[in-house]
Design a protein around this motif. Sequence first.
Motif, short mmCIF file in Angstrom:
data_model
loop_
_atom_site.label_atom_id
_atom_site.label_comp_id
_atom_site.label_asym_id
_atom_site.label_seq_id
_atom_site.Cartn_x
_atom_site.Cartn_y
_atom_site.Cartn_z
N ILE A 8 0.94 -1.17 0.04
CA ILE A 8 -0.28 -0.07 0.07
C ILE A 8 0.88 1.32 -0.03
O ILE A 8 1.96 1.29 0.76
N ASP A 9 0.72 2.19 -0.88
CA ASP A 9 1.21 3.44 -1.01
C ASP A 9 2.73 3.21 -1.21
O ASP A 9 3.77 3.77 -0.25
N ASP A 10 3.09 2.16 -1.83
CA ASP A 10 4.76 2.00 -2.10
C ASP A 10 5.31 1.41 -1.13
O ASP A 10 6.63 1.19 -0.71
N ALA A 44 -4.79 3.41 0.24
CA ALA A 44 -4.34 2.68 -1.22
C ALA A 44 -5.11 3.38 -2.28
O ALA A 44 -4.48 3.75 -3.49
N VAL A 45 -6.46 3.94 -2.16
CA VAL A 45 -7.17 4.45 -3.03
C VAL A 45 -6.60 5.80 -3.57
O VAL A 45 -6.30 6.28 -4.76
N ILE A 171 -5.82 -1.49 -7.73
CA ILE A 171 -6.05 -1.98 -6.33
C ILE A 171 -6.58 -3.65 -6.39
O ILE A 171 -7.59 -3.78 -6.58
N LEU A 172 -5.71 -4.46 -6.19
CA LEU A 172 -6.08 -5.82 -5.92
C LEU A 172 -6.30 -6.58 -4.56
O LEU A 172 -5.68 -6.23 -3.74
N LYS A 173 -7.62 -6.91 -4.66
CA LYS A 173 -7.99 -7.83 -3.48
C LYS A 173 -8.09 -9.39 -4.02
O LYS A 173 -9.12 -9.60 -4.37
N VAL A 201 -1.76 -3.99 -3.41
CA VAL A 201 -2.59 -5.21 -2.97
C VAL A 201 -3.01 -5.16 -1.42
O VAL A 201 -2.15 -4.70 -0.44
N VAL A 202 -4.33 -5.19 -1.34
CA VAL A 202 -4.76 -5.14 0.08
C VAL A 202 -5.41 -6.86 0.19
O VAL A 202 -6.01 -7.20 -0.78
#
Length: 471
Positions: A8-10, A44-45, A171-173, A201-202
């Motif tokens: 998330i956020d690098d 993340a968004v 953004i992958l879940k 990725v979350v």
Amino acid sequence: MNNLTMWIDDEQVTSDEKVDVLNKYTQEVFATIPEATHNQVDKAVKAAKKSQEVEFSPYERYEVLRKVAELLEERVDDFAEVMTQEVGKTLKECKGEVTRSVQTLLISAEEAKRIHGEGVPVESAPGSENRMAFTIRVPVGVVAAITPFNVPLNLVCHKIGPAIAAGNSVILKPGEKTPVVALKLAELFREAGLLKNRLQVVTGWGHTVGEYMLDHQGIDMYTFTGSKKVGEQIKKKAGMRKVSLELGNNSATIIHDDADLNKASDLVAARGYNNAGQVCISVQRVYVHESKYNEFSSLLKEKVDALNLGDPFDEQTDVGPMISEEAAKTVKEWVDEAVSEGAELITGGEQNGALFKPTLLGYVTPNMRVCREEVFGPVVSLIPYSNFDEVLDQVNDSEYGLQAGLFTTNLNLAMKAARKIEVGGLIINDTSAYRVDQMPYGGVKSSGNGKEGPKYAIEEMTEERLVVFNL
Ligand SMILES: NC(=O)c1ccc[n+]([C@@H]2O[C@H](COP(=O)([O-])OP(=O)(O)OC[C@H]3O[C@@H](n4cnc5c(N)ncnc54)[C@H](O)[C@@H]3O)[C@@H](O)[C@H]2O)c1
Ligand SMILES: O=C[C@H](O)CS(=O)(=O)O
């Protein structure tokens, strides 16, 4: 045990809550994933939105995707071993999935160079003689990709590949039961030098993390593969935003009286039971012409009986465990119910933990659950028919419509079926379960909407914008 982290956020981050990932054969915990918080999804968004401000040319996208494909190709065995643990499907099948994923990424890379609009002849309209127009395709922006447990790498590639190729941020879940290969793939994207926050990725449960994603208005599009139930929820919550849904099916295959029964029974035995039947186009309803029913049934029984059930790492194994004991129990219940309603148990029907013996049922009728609903287990049902037009109606008597198969040498019947059967794809002289990764793939009715296959997914994941010049 692996304590995995999200991207998330690098940054690689975790959270206080964890979800266990089981080895589906031994049922031991072999990894844990963080359960993303509401704030982490929000972060993340926002990071994804910001990443859209950085230029990323089609050729750069091509290069990154090609590089990831190369890296993955070097690690087929490593990825396949992890996948075998988390899904429970056989090692040979998992190697096949990794190899297909390489292709999906390569096709996506190539398609990144072919995104184009078209000329629009506005000058032919009276009064518009001095105008000219064309369309361009622009990325939709932030794409949320939500994926299922059963094909945990290739179906992720079918979302990330086209989304990146189209210039979006993703953004992958991944599915909470099989998230490990998806996290490993994200590492390859970093290694390949993907721009910051173009892929995050979350991880965690659908009813929490998935729902946070659905509630976030910063997401521009949802690309989802999974059950009809969740697909319906996504469609409702997305409102006016774009949605692409790849959902379930109770796939039908017809064996007509002129079919090559040997070939047909080989293919049904191979594609009704692989991944323990947990494939959205798995052969489920098999309509056999009454004149060939007995012959086909005994040929198929012999081949189903020859399938070995057991440890997915064992080279002799054809069918591994289902995703959980609970899933196997449901299949057992449906099979027992069908038998109590008059179906013939030709072979199988036994459950032991998450293992379910490859099962063949005969004389199944339309209202039995094994026919009407998606079994998503290693169960094939045989149904005799006498009239070709009527069998097409029987195939269509389903709320689903992803793919279907038809074995016949009669070109006219094949074309009649192609026009009448309500599906996204009809496969002649093979089962419903044929898929290669460049083809347009997606269903009608409750099987969803939108198409996958990188070229087609890129169309879904871009907006067509008209540009008109007044010269
Ligand atoms: N058409 C296709 O291409 C295709 C391919 C593979 C699987 N499938 C279908 O997927 C299903 C099996 O997969 P599954 O059991 O993982 O499906 P599922 O719908 O239970 O889960 C899919 C994903 O959705 C998430 N999710 C669950 N509830 C959610 C919610 N309320 N909000 C947001 N996200 C949520 C899950 O965490 C998971 O990541 C079958 O129906 C199968 O046919 C379809
Ligand atoms: O589960 C459904 C998959 O889309 C089928 S395949 O693994 O892509 O062939």
